[in-house]
Design a protein around this motif. Structure first.
Motif, mmCIF file in Angstrom:
data_model
loop_
_atom_site.group_PDB
_atom_site.id
_atom_site.type_symbol
_atom_site.label_atom_id
_atom_site.label_comp_id
_atom_site.label_asym_id
_atom_site.label_seq_id
_atom_site.Cartn_x
_atom_site.Cartn_y
_atom_site.Cartn_z
ATOM 1 N N ALA A 80 -26.708 -11.766 41.731
ATOM 2 C CA ALA A 80 -28.151 -11.894 41.545
ATOM 3 C C ALA A 80 -28.424 -12.681 40.279
ATOM 4 N N MET A 81 -29.568 -13.363 40.259
ATOM 5 C CA MET A 81 -29.990 -14.060 39.054
ATOM 6 C C MET A 81 -31.498 -13.929 38.905
ATOM 7 N N GLY A 82 -31.960 -13.962 37.665
ATOM 8 C CA GLY A 82 -33.386 -13.799 37.436
ATOM 9 C C GLY A 82 -33.756 -14.066 35.999
ATOM 10 N N VAL A 83 -35.019 -13.860 35.697
ATOM 11 C CA VAL A 83 -35.552 -14.028 34.344
ATOM 12 C C VAL A 83 -36.447 -12.840 34.042
ATOM 13 N N ASP A 84 -36.236 -12.212 32.897
ATOM 14 C CA ASP A 84 -37.097 -11.125 32.426
ATOM 15 C C ASP A 84 -37.988 -11.629 31.306
ATOM 16 N N VAL A 135 -30.721 -13.864 33.292
ATOM 17 C CA VAL A 135 -29.819 -12.833 33.805
ATOM 18 C C VAL A 135 -28.980 -13.372 34.949
ATOM 19 N N TYR A 136 -27.683 -13.061 34.922
ATOM 20 C CA TYR A 136 -26.800 -13.300 36.066
ATOM 21 C C TYR A 136 -25.909 -12.076 36.222
ATOM 22 N N ALA A 137 -25.907 -11.499 37.423
ATOM 23 C CA ALA A 137 -25.180 -10.249 37.649
ATOM 24 C C ALA A 137 -24.255 -10.371 38.854
ATOM 25 N N MET A 138 -23.137 -9.645 38.799
ATOM 26 C CA MET A 138 -22.146 -9.649 39.879
ATOM 27 C C MET A 138 -21.681 -8.232 40.163
ATOM 28 N N THR A 139 -21.446 -7.940 41.429
ATOM 29 C CA THR A 139 -20.940 -6.629 41.833
ATOM 30 C C THR A 139 -19.895 -6.785 42.933
ATOM 31 N N TYR A 140 -18.782 -6.101 42.749
ATOM 32 C CA TYR A 140 -17.825 -5.903 43.841
ATOM 33 C C TYR A 140 -17.753 -4.400 44.064
ATOM 34 N N MET A 141 -18.094 -3.960 45.268
ATOM 35 C CA MET A 141 -18.138 -2.527 45.513
ATOM 36 C C MET A 141 -17.409 -2.167 46.798
#
Length: 311
Positions: free
Chosen positions: A148-152, A179-185
């Protein structure tokens, strides 16, 4: 519902630890605080849920007993306690942007801040902190890998600000955070998350102080037990990447900032983290983290609880 919400709350502790009474205690980023509470995110940082509306409630408690300088040495014994209650609203739309789902979030923290300086003054404030809001785009590359990516945008809505007070409920300046987020679940295997953030802080118009730019990440590692539980560790890594700016013509802290080589801060934390995902779609997570390698900031421990539910 997919794993917990991404682009999670940018709530500020709101603890403007403005030790303005002594230039020797001036800390990196104005007052030694940031708009992002380091390490708040737990599992599922890079996963945006399906289109719909979601509610979250965060409960946090930060406790610090030491203030550290540019060399990491103790400069003051303090008793800082920040308790935060944060309702957050998230809306994920059907709209596709760059191949991902577009979403939005907004929150307004409620803060209770107590600061006692050993053999010195003390102060207590309670009220609204700074509002946070912004867009996010979520991508689902596979059942297990998500980004995911975004701006706060952090808006200084905290209670009445006084540059001469020990603490304030908000920072009194705007912040833009990329913001840049990564998840491996894997519900029955390895889990890993990272949320990388870059903050640009604008000038505090009351003090003419501009905090430096900040690079930081929340992280978790864990193992899914196959029954809704994930157990592991998590924390944060933080590094201020540019100097604080404070004009000598307008700012009482200018000499101290220059003497401390720009007053840059850093810290790292780690501790246990746990999450439970119910079959009904709600999530409950908790963590504790202890800070180390602290420079130009308060040094302490944090407890967090997070509850997520579709509305």
């Amino acid at each position: 519902m997919r794993q917990t919400l991404t682009h999670c709350t940018s709530l500020a502790f709101g603890a403007g630890l403005l030790l303005a009474g002594s230039t020797s205690l001036v800390q990196a980023t104005e007052g030694g605080v940031s708009s992002w509470p380091m390490g708040i995110e737990i599992y599922g940082m890079g996963v945006l849920p399906p289109p719909g509306t979601y509610g979250q409630l965060f409960v946090g408690n930060y406790m610090a007993d030491t203030l550290r300088d540019n060399a990491g040495d103790k400069v003051a014994d303090i008793d800082l306690r920040v308790t935060t209650l944060v309702p957050r609203f998230v809306w994920v739309t059907e709209q596709q942007v760059l191949g991902g789902n577009l979403g939005f979030h907004a929150l307004l923290p409620l803060n209770d801040i107590r600061l006692n300086i050993k053999d010195g003054p003390h102060e207590h404030k309670r009220g609204l902190g700074d509002a946070h809001l912004g867009p996010v785009i979520g991508f689902h590359h596979s059942d297990k890998f998500h980004t995911a990516m975004g701006v706060d945008f952090v808006v200084p809505t905290g209670g009445e600000y006084d540059k001469n007070d020990l603490v304030n409920l908000g920072t009194n300046y705007y912040t833009v955070q990329a913001v840049y987020a990564m998840t491996y679940m894997d519900p029955a295997g390895f889990n890993a998350d990272m949320r990388l953030m870059y903050d640009y802080n604008f000038e505090n118009q009351d003090t003419h102080y501009q905090s430096g730019r900040e690079l930081h990440a929340d992280y978790t590692l864990g193992w899914g037990l196959g029954n809704g539980w994930v157990l592991g560790i998590g924390g944060h890594a933080y590094k201020q990447v540019s100097d604080d700016q404070c004009s000598a013509a307008h700012c009482a802290a200018a000499a101290a900032v220059e003497a401390a080589d720009g007053n840059r801060g850093s810290s790292f934390s780690v501790g246990p983290a746990v999450q439970y995902a119910s079959k009904d779609g709600w999530f409950l997570s908790a963590k504790w983290q202890d800070e180390s390698g602290v420079r130009n900031r308060a040094d302490g421990q944090t407890y967090w609880l997070k509850f997520t539910i579709p509305l």
